[in-house]
Write a protein that holds these residues in place. Sequence first.
Motif, mmCIF file in Angstrom:
data_model
loop_
_atom_site.group_PDB
_atom_site.id
_atom_site.type_symbol
_atom_site.label_atom_id
_atom_site.label_comp_id
_atom_site.label_asym_id
_atom_site.label_seq_id
_atom_site.Cartn_x
_atom_site.Cartn_y
_atom_site.Cartn_z
ATOM 1 N N GLY A 67 0.533 -1.281 0.013
ATOM 2 C CA GLY A 67 -0.125 -0.121 0.078
ATOM 3 C C GLY A 67 1.075 1.270 0.024
ATOM 4 N N LYS A 68 2.020 1.253 -0.272
ATOM 5 C CA LYS A 68 3.050 2.297 -0.346
ATOM 6 C C LYS A 68 2.528 3.469 -1.118
ATOM 7 C CE LYS A 68 6.881 0.385 -1.158
ATOM 8 N NZ LYS A 68 6.265 -0.977 -1.107
ATOM 9 N N SER A 69 2.286 2.953 -2.395
ATOM 10 C CA SER A 69 1.833 4.062 -3.559
ATOM 11 C C SER A 69 0.504 4.749 -2.983
ATOM 12 C CB SER A 69 1.693 3.563 -4.847
ATOM 13 O OG SER A 69 2.982 2.978 -5.336
ATOM 14 N N THR A 70 -0.479 3.984 -2.290
ATOM 15 C CA THR A 70 -1.597 4.667 -2.044
ATOM 16 C C THR A 70 -1.280 5.763 -1.224
ATOM 17 O OG1 THR A 70 -2.869 2.736 -2.927
ATOM 18 C CG2 THR A 70 -3.898 4.438 -1.033
ATOM 19 N N GLU A 71 -0.490 5.365 -0.073
ATOM 20 C CA GLU A 71 -0.398 6.222 0.967
ATOM 21 C C GLU A 71 0.554 7.559 0.638
ATOM 22 O OE1 GLU A 71 -1.517 5.951 4.135
ATOM 23 O OE2 GLU A 71 -2.367 4.151 3.321
ATOM 24 N N LEU A 72 1.298 7.167 -0.443
ATOM 25 C CA LEU A 72 2.133 8.483 -0.927
ATOM 26 C C LEU A 72 1.157 9.284 -1.828
ATOM 27 C CD1 LEU A 72 5.516 6.726 -2.088
ATOM 28 C CD2 LEU A 72 5.144 8.289 -0.100
ATOM 29 N N SER A 73 0.263 8.776 -2.277
ATOM 30 C CA SER A 73 -1.023 9.697 -3.042
ATOM 31 C C SER A 73 -1.694 10.324 -1.978
ATOM 32 C CB SER A 73 -1.749 8.370 -3.688
ATOM 33 O OG SER A 73 -2.880 9.297 -4.283
ATOM 34 N N GLY A 344 -3.266 -12.076 5.458
ATOM 35 C CA GLY A 344 -2.240 -11.557 6.231
ATOM 36 C C GLY A 344 -2.001 -9.931 6.358
ATOM 37 N N GLY A 345 -3.102 -9.473 5.874
ATOM 38 C CA GLY A 345 -3.126 -7.849 6.154
ATOM 39 C C GLY A 345 -2.239 -7.303 5.175
ATOM 40 N N HIS A 346 -1.813 -7.960 3.939
ATOM 41 C CA HIS A 346 -1.316 -7.454 2.842
ATOM 42 C C HIS A 346 -2.232 -7.037 1.674
ATOM 43 C CE1 HIS A 346 1.157 -7.701 -1.009
ATOM 44 N NE2 HIS A 346 2.247 -7.618 -0.007
ATOM 45 N N VAL A 347 -2.366 -5.754 1.638
ATOM 46 C CA VAL A 347 -3.580 -5.138 0.891
ATOM 47 C C VAL A 347 -3.764 -5.878 -0.617
ATOM 48 C CG1 VAL A 347 -4.401 -3.054 -0.380
ATOM 49 C CG2 VAL A 347 -3.529 -3.162 2.137
ATOM 50 N N ARG A 348 -2.414 -5.889 -1.296
ATOM 51 C CA ARG A 348 -2.673 -6.707 -2.617
ATOM 52 C C ARG A 348 -2.804 -8.075 -2.506
ATOM 53 N NH1 ARG A 348 2.367 -5.455 -6.428
ATOM 54 N NH2 ARG A 348 1.266 -3.331 -6.265
ATOM 55 N N ASN A 349 -2.418 -8.709 -1.381
ATOM 56 C CA ASN A 349 -2.960 -10.220 -1.238
ATOM 57 C C ASN A 349 -4.329 -10.246 -1.332
ATOM 58 O OD1 ASN A 349 -0.518 -11.357 -1.538
ATOM 59 N ND2 ASN A 349 -0.153 -12.018 0.591
#
Length: 441
Positions: A67-73, A344-349
């Motif tokens: 979720g890094k790119s979403t958070e940077l957005s 596992g709390g991994h957004v893309r997963n």
Amino acid sequence: MVLNVGQLFRACNPSKTLNYGDAKDRACYIDFAAVRGNDVVKELRRTINLSGDDATCQLFTGHIGCGKSTELSRLKQELEDLNYHVVFFESSEELDLADVDISDILLVIARQITQSLAQADICLEPTRFQKILHGAVDLLNSEVTGLKLNIPALDSKVGMSHKDGEYSLAFGIGELTTKSRDSKEVRSLLRSHLEPRVNTILEAINTEIMVPAKTQLQQQGKAGLVVIVDNLDRIDNLEKLPNRSQPEYLFVDRGEQLKQLTCHVIYTIPLVLAFSNEKERLSNRFGSDPQLLPMVRVQNRDQSSCEAGMAALKQMILVRAGQDQLSELFDSEATLERLCQTSGGHVRNLLVLMHGCLKKDDPPVSSKLLEQVISQRRYDLSKPITADEWELLRQVRESKAVRGEDAYQTLLRSLFVFEYRDEEQSWFDINPILTDAEELR
């Protein structure tokens, strides 16, 4: 509300990054800060806002897909709300991430900044910088048959005042970087000219672009200039020099140059550096530790369920479906809980699993269908795991720790293990997809 399956399918596309500045995308955004253990966006924003005119350089990392790119957005929008001029771009669109050098990164940053400033009616006269580029163009045109590049005349101004048909500086740099990305031969020639001049390039960017840009932005009432370089965390972990990986070479050996830009800069960096033996040198180079975005907690360190984390992940699926109730989406709440826990709390997963279910059948998603998708995903993830790696996974399951750079390379980079945090501590656990693997029973 009637469920639109096509809309849900598109909303769960794991390749799509939410654009927080778009109202429709923002409606799908879930703030996971409370169940990640920290609010990284808030810390990045406060560092910039409290520093005033002093330039800052911050590093941001985490698992690919967390979720890094979403958070940077979101950070971009919040900074713009504070009246900053923000240049945000994906480096993967500009660079060959298998082969990157400092001059490549600086050229791309210069192109993105000048292009963004031109759109804001900022006029620049970077004559020294253009002379360096003209030298590179002359070299390439003389050495590479058929290569013709265009950059502006040395006495032209760079800005929105250009006449129709006149090339902008951003266009000229784009010609260089595109040819460089697409051809190893061109890339080598370009670097032979630019790398010995990196310090001169930095000085020219700072004096001819940054200084006048900040002055004119202040005249427009802007608080400052921020550059966010996304996707550098995806650079290949290949050997760049003997015994030096590409991430170590760029951010440790050459990090001092990357931090010399006289504006606020945020670089995403490979997660491997946060577990590297070079981490302390990295932190010393940039003056602070990299900011890490952990997973959303689906359970606590003591294996008890994290109800807040599970609720947030459930809400993420519901808002993307445009639904308040789960009855049209799943055959039971237990099926939705199984989906969220297995991610596992991994957004893309989470999106990959949901997308996999929607490929096979319309909602409501049944428990049987979900287990089929999970089983296939487990099989795909398990195939490359060796006997030694299964033993490492068993150790992580017991100790909740990952020790050593080699263990990181094996477990975290391959998404076999995730990192979690709460307000007091951090720990590791195996990807729940693997929990029911026969090798771990």
